[in-house]
Design a protein around this motif. Structure first.
Motif, PDB file in Angstrom:
ATOM      1  N   ALA A 276     -42.165  63.184 -23.220  1.00  0.00           N
ATOM      2  CA  ALA A 276     -41.019  62.825 -22.334  1.00  0.00           C
ATOM      3  C   ALA A 276     -39.653  63.291 -23.061  1.00  0.00           C
ATOM      4  N   LEU A 277     -39.397  63.475 -24.183  1.00  0.00           N
ATOM      5  CA  LEU A 277     -38.142  63.485 -24.683  1.00  0.00           C
ATOM      6  C   LEU A 277     -37.261  64.531 -24.036  1.00  0.00           C
ATOM      7  N   PRO A 278     -37.637  65.731 -23.874  1.00  0.00           N
ATOM      8  CA  PRO A 278     -36.828  66.866 -23.078  1.00  0.00           C
ATOM      9  C   PRO A 278     -35.957  66.368 -21.970  1.00  0.00           C
ATOM     10  N   PRO A 279     -37.076  65.981 -20.868  1.00  0.00           N
ATOM     11  CA  PRO A 279     -36.625  65.326 -19.696  1.00  0.00           C
ATOM     12  C   PRO A 279     -35.746  64.255 -19.946  1.00  0.00           C
ATOM     13  N   LEU A 280     -36.177  63.394 -20.958  1.00  0.00           N
ATOM     14  CA  LEU A 280     -35.192  62.139 -21.202  1.00  0.00           C
ATOM     15  C   LEU A 280     -34.016  62.723 -21.733  1.00  0.00           C
ATOM     16  N   GLY A 281     -33.907  63.457 -22.492  1.00  0.00           N
ATOM     17  CA  GLY A 281     -32.528  64.006 -23.016  1.00  0.00           C
ATOM     18  C   GLY A 281     -31.726  64.344 -21.814  1.00  0.00           C
ATOM     19  N   ASN A 282     -32.299  65.186 -20.971  1.00  0.00           N
ATOM     20  CA  ASN A 282     -31.810  65.607 -19.647  1.00  0.00           C
ATOM     21  C   ASN A 282     -31.112  64.537 -18.842  1.00  0.00           C
ATOM     22  N   GLN A 283     -31.879  63.341 -18.900  1.00  0.00           N
ATOM     23  CA  GLN A 283     -31.579  62.348 -18.016  1.00  0.00           C
ATOM     24  C   GLN A 283     -30.259  61.602 -18.858  1.00  0.00           C
TER      25      GLN A 283
ATOM     26  N   ILE B 272      -8.503  68.269 -19.881  1.00  0.00           N
ATOM     27  CA  ILE B 272      -8.613  67.453 -21.200  1.00  0.00           C
ATOM     28  C   ILE B 272     -10.062  66.507 -21.090  1.00  0.00           C
ATOM     29  N   VAL B 273     -10.163  65.888 -20.131  1.00  0.00           N
ATOM     30  CA  VAL B 273     -11.187  64.965 -19.752  1.00  0.00           C
ATOM     31  C   VAL B 273     -12.605  65.839 -19.782  1.00  0.00           C
ATOM     32  N   ALA B 274     -12.404  66.984 -19.336  1.00  0.00           N
ATOM     33  CA  ALA B 274     -13.710  67.991 -19.457  1.00  0.00           C
ATOM     34  C   ALA B 274     -14.141  68.291 -20.852  1.00  0.00           C
ATOM     35  N   VAL B 275     -12.919  68.344 -21.558  1.00  0.00           N
ATOM     36  CA  VAL B 275     -13.261  68.752 -23.145  1.00  0.00           C
ATOM     37  C   VAL B 275     -14.007  67.393 -23.625  1.00  0.00           C
ATOM     38  N   TYR B 276     -13.488  66.333 -23.425  1.00  0.00           N
ATOM     39  CA  TYR B 276     -14.213  65.200 -24.162  1.00  0.00           C
ATOM     40  C   TYR B 276     -15.670  65.189 -23.397  1.00  0.00           C
ATOM     41  N   TYR B 277     -15.822  65.269 -22.420  1.00  0.00           N
ATOM     42  CA  TYR B 277     -17.269  65.250 -21.853  1.00  0.00           C
ATOM     43  C   TYR B 277     -17.975  66.345 -22.374  1.00  0.00           C
ATOM     44  N   LEU B 278     -17.417  67.343 -22.637  1.00  0.00           N
ATOM     45  CA  LEU B 278     -18.178  68.598 -23.218  1.00  0.00           C
ATOM     46  C   LEU B 278     -18.818  67.831 -24.924  1.00  0.00           C
ATOM     47  N   LEU B 279     -17.687  67.514 -25.474  1.00  0.00           N
ATOM     48  CA  LEU B 279     -18.026  67.081 -26.989  1.00  0.00           C
ATOM     49  C   LEU B 279     -18.979  66.002 -26.823  1.00  0.00           C
ATOM     50  N   LEU B 280     -18.931  65.128 -25.925  1.00  0.00           N
ATOM     51  CA  LEU B 280     -19.919  63.966 -25.983  1.00  0.00           C
ATOM     52  C   LEU B 280     -21.296  64.487 -25.684  1.00  0.00           C
ATOM     53  N   VAL B 281     -21.369  65.341 -24.682  1.00  0.00           N
ATOM     54  CA  VAL B 281     -22.786  65.841 -24.451  1.00  0.00           C
ATOM     55  C   VAL B 281     -23.300  66.753 -25.378  1.00  0.00           C
ATOM     56  N   ALA B 282     -22.473  67.488 -26.270  1.00  0.00           N
ATOM     57  CA  ALA B 282     -22.803  68.387 -27.514  1.00  0.00           C
ATOM     58  C   ALA B 282     -23.335  67.194 -28.302  1.00  0.00           C
ATOM     59  N   LEU B 283     -22.679  66.147 -28.461  1.00  0.00           N
ATOM     60  CA  LEU B 283     -23.121  64.901 -29.471  1.00  0.00           C
ATOM     61  C   LEU B 283     -24.519  64.541 -29.180  1.00  0.00           C
ATOM     62  N   LEU B 284     -24.696  64.161 -27.773  1.00  0.00           N
ATOM     63  CA  LEU B 284     -26.161  63.641 -27.115  1.00  0.00           C
ATOM     64  C   LEU B 284     -27.284  64.488 -27.489  1.00  0.00           C
ATOM     65  N   THR B 285     -26.814  65.840 -27.071  1.00  0.00           N
ATOM     66  CA  THR B 285     -27.865  66.908 -27.117  1.00  0.00           C
ATOM     67  C   THR B 285     -28.138  66.985 -28.460  1.00  0.00           C
ATOM     68  N   PHE B 286     -27.348  66.957 -29.676  1.00  0.00           N
ATOM     69  CA  PHE B 286     -27.534  67.087 -31.005  1.00  0.00           C
ATOM     70  C   PHE B 286     -28.652  66.122 -31.429  1.00  0.00           C
ATOM     71  N   ILE B 287     -28.214  64.760 -31.078  1.00  0.00           N
ATOM     72  CA  ILE B 287     -29.145  63.496 -31.291  1.00  0.00           C
ATOM     73  C   ILE B 287     -30.637  63.707 -30.735  1.00  0.00           C
ATOM     74  N   VAL B 288     -30.682  64.167 -29.599  1.00  0.00           N
ATOM     75  CA  VAL B 288     -32.007  64.189 -28.787  1.00  0.00           C
ATOM     76  C   VAL B 288     -32.748  65.372 -29.534  1.00  0.00           C
ATOM     77  N   ASN B 289     -32.130  66.414 -29.931  1.00  0.00           N
ATOM     78  CA  ASN B 289     -32.744  67.579 -30.798  1.00  0.00           C
ATOM     79  C   ASN B 289     -33.180  66.909 -32.081  1.00  0.00           C
ATOM     80  N   ARG B 290     -32.402  66.109 -32.861  1.00  0.00           N
ATOM     81  CA  ARG B 290     -32.767  65.698 -34.186  1.00  0.00           C
ATOM     82  C   ARG B 290     -34.067  64.889 -33.852  1.00  0.00           C
ATOM     83  N   ILE B 291     -34.070  63.914 -32.953  1.00  0.00           N
ATOM     84  CA  ILE B 291     -35.367  63.161 -32.534  1.00  0.00           C
ATOM     85  C   ILE B 291     -36.694  64.026 -32.548  1.00  0.00           C
ATOM     86  N   GLU B 292     -36.260  64.859 -31.576  1.00  0.00           N
ATOM     87  CA  GLU B 292     -37.170  65.765 -31.014  1.00  0.00           C
ATOM     88  C   GLU B 292     -37.969  66.548 -32.515  1.00  0.00           C
TER      89      GLU B 292
END
Lengths: 221, 247
Positions: free
Chosen positions: A147-154, A193-213
């Motif tokens: 479930a991890l790939p679709p969970l990461g998406n969610q 500016i806020v778009a940049v913050y969101y992009l950073l956060l999404v990058a971080l979240l993606t990184f974490i999910v990939n590590r768990i995967e």
């Protein structure tokens, strides 16, 4: 369009405010993901319980949540529930987000649990393990991995959905950006500016999910 | 016979919908016996085996395990399953656990054996199935024959009194069948009570004490191995033997 130097000047000047807002966004997201997983797991198990009433409850929950916009759900919790008893803004937003997330996560987990080979349950049972023990030790770890790939998406969706908490005056990223933007008659700069913050956060979240995967994929190597 | 009765089945019936797959089955398995269930696909032999550890629910009849009649509604089936090990056609190893973790899982979680003891025992079992060097490997790295030997070790880790084998070599490449059969033969020689659903006539002939030939949900012939292969009584058995091996 604002110039680059202007953009970077404002970005640096507002760092403090935005970091504080980012913290709130992260808190909202974290609570909605963690609670969402708990809720999602409960309803996924109800759906897989083979007990008609429980399946119906799970179906109804998923239908109600998926059938209404998140902003409506947030407002219902904010205006409706807080009319009955006092719910702090943060929890009105978090719980609404978690309930929303939970419905989608329950669908992801339900599918993943069903996709685990039936032989796994039989193997566990044949060794004298109870159904609950087999579920916890054998089925769920495999289902979660699947479930991890679709969970990461969610998780990414729920991060971005937390911006809707702006509408019940939570000072998270989006709210801060629009407020500062209109106060300074410079909406576009603040939105970028806020778009940049969101992009950073999404990058971080993606990184974490990939590590768990990667970590869970160790049994394939 | 003086030997202890390990399994006794009386008038067992089982249907899947309209399909009557087990028709009034009677079978007794004594201690240290190796009984092979043979017959063509769809004859009910796997279903019969699965009824023995209650992965399938009987419709009616009695199943008596080690002298105790089992009532699946009221008895703790998990306790009974601890005594009855099962090896599956498709191995069903836990893919997210190493070989060692596969073996120690049930002893630790079900019997509460402490980790050191469970590992010690698991390593002995791995030695027995000749895979001591694979303890820390994940199942995806094993050949089919190795997987099946791990599955046997995993079942043995619960120290069962009876072992059930459901077509243990049917999913294997031909050159890997031998190693699994050798492991099973060793087990039989140690005196394990075994019920084996198989298409391996050579194994049945060599290792089994008794053969039950099933056709269309019934046990057509139940005899000692010698009698079954050399002097089959039933016409249908003779046809089956002629078709499968003695061409």
């Amino acid at each position: 369009m604002p110039s680059f130097s202007h953009f970077f000047n404002i970005l640096t000047e507002t760092k403090g405010v935005f970091l504080k807002a980012m913290l709130l966004t992260l808190e909202l997201t974290a609570v909605s993901i963690i609670l969402g997983i708990v809720i999602g797991l409960i309803f996924a198990l109800l759906k897989n319980s083979k007990i008609k009433v429980l399946e119906l409850i799970s179906d109804a929950y998923v239908y109600l949540v998926r059938g209404t916009p998140l902003i409506v759900q947030i407002f219902i919790l904010y205006f409706g529930i807080s009319g009955i008893f006092l719910l702090p803004d943060f929890w009105a937003a978090s719980i609404a987000l978690a309930l929303h997330n939970g419905a989608y996560i329950s669908e992801i987990l339900r599918g993943a649990i069903q996709a685990v080979d039936k032989g796994q349950l039989e193997a566990g049972r044949s060794l004298g393990m109870t159904k609950a023990l087999t579920l916890r030790r054998i089925i769920l770890p495999q289902a979660f991995r699947r479930a991890l790939p679709p969970l990461g998406n969610q998780f990414i969706i729920s991060l971005k959905d937390s911006s809707l908490a702006a509408f019940i005056s939570m000072n998270e990223l989006f709210n801060v950006a629009t407020t500062l933007g209109s106060n300074n008659f410079d909406e576009m700069t603040y939105l970028l500016i806020v778009a940049v913050y969101y992009l950073l956060l999404v990058a971080l979240l993606t990184f974490i999910v990939n590590r768990i995967e990667l970590k869970l994929a160790v049994s394939d190597r | 016979m003086d030997k202890k009765e390990m399994i006794r089945i009386n008038h067992l019936n089982k249907s899947f919908g309209d399909l009557h797959v087990l028709k009034n089955i009677d079978l007794t398995v004594y201690e240290s016996d190796v009984v092979c269930l043979i017959g063509s696909s769809g004859s009910g032999k796997s279903t019969l085996l699965r009824c023995l550890n209650f992965l399938e629910k009987k419709d009616n009849g009695n199943i008596i395990i080690e002298g105790i009649e089992v009532n699946p509604r009221t008895d703790n089936l998990n306790k009974i399953r601890e005594k009855v090990g099962m090896v599956f056609q498709n191995f069903n190893l836990f893919p997210h656990k190493t070989v060692l973790e596969n073996i120690i899982e049930a002893p630790m979680m079900v019997k509460g054996v402490d980790k050191e003891k469970a590992i010690f025992k698991a390593k002995q079992l791995l030695q027995k199935v000749d895979l001591e060097d694979k303890a820390d490997v994940y199942p995806s790295k094993l050949s089919g024959g190795q997987k099946q030997r791990v599955a046997i070790a995993r079942a043995l880790a619960m120290e069962p009194d009876i072992m059930l084998f459901d077509e243990p070599t049917s999913a294997l490449d031909p050159e890997l069948v031998g190693e699994v059969l050798t492991t099973m033969k060793d087990l039989a020689e140690e005196g394990m009570t075994m019920v084996v659903v198989t298409h391996e006539m050579g194994f049945a002939k060599e290792v089994a004490d008794r053969i039950a030939y099933m056709h269309d949900g019934k046990i057509i012939e139940h005899a000692t191995s010698e009698q079954f292969f050399n002097h089959p009584k039933e016409e249908r058995t003779r046809e089956f033997l002629k078709a499968t091996m003695l061409k």
